[in-house]
Design an enzyme around this catalytic site. Sequence first.
Site, PDB file in Angstrom:
ATOM      1  N   CYS A   1       7.234   1.656  -3.451  1.00 12.68           N
ATOM      2  CA  CYS A   1       7.718   3.008  -3.721  1.00 12.68           C
ATOM      3  C   CYS A   1       8.651   2.988  -4.928  1.00 12.68           C
ATOM      4  O   CYS A   1       9.196   1.938  -5.289  1.00 12.68           O
ATOM      5  CB  CYS A   1       8.483   3.549  -2.519  1.00 12.68           C
TER       6      CYS A   1
ATOM      7  N   GLU B   1      11.646   4.024  -5.213  1.00 15.89           N
ATOM      8  CA  GLU B   1      13.007   3.593  -4.889  1.00 15.89           C
ATOM      9  C   GLU B   1      13.131   2.070  -4.936  1.00 15.89           C
ATOM     10  O   GLU B   1      14.134   1.542  -5.404  1.00 15.89           O
ATOM     11  CB  GLU B   1      13.429   4.093  -3.494  1.00 15.89           C
TER      12      GLU B   1
END
Length: 148
Positions: free
Chosen positions: A58, A60
């Site tokens: 992801c 993040e």
Amino acid sequence: MNTQLHPAPVDHELIEAAAHIARTRCRGDNHTMAAAARARDGRIITAVNAYHFTGGPCAELVVVGTAAAQGAYELDTIVAVGDRDRGVVPPCGRCRQALLDYFPDLRVIVGAGERLRSVPIAELLPATYVWADHQLDETPADPADATR
């Protein structure tokens, strides 16, 4: 601390940085999310996800590695924004756990419109599991203690 009583200000510059990356760098199905994090020294680090059917990272998590590659080992706030003007998207469960383990004091921007807020990462994981709290300490000095 209850964030409802003492809300942290929302870092709109950080949201705009992630939104800019989502608009300009997310192309096709491989990159659909952008993230931006504010390092303790004030720098903004950005990244995009690397989607893959096997569970690619992801945005993040990519921003965590990008920050380290740039010498930013302490992050204060993070936000993810979806491509195609989807706005702020909260982190998935895996990211929540990883972010808590790396940065227990991290704030995460969640919500939309007038409901945007900056919350401690631990608030996104009720009854949190902190990996470091469950690791064994050094081997006991007395070998007999190891069997207890």
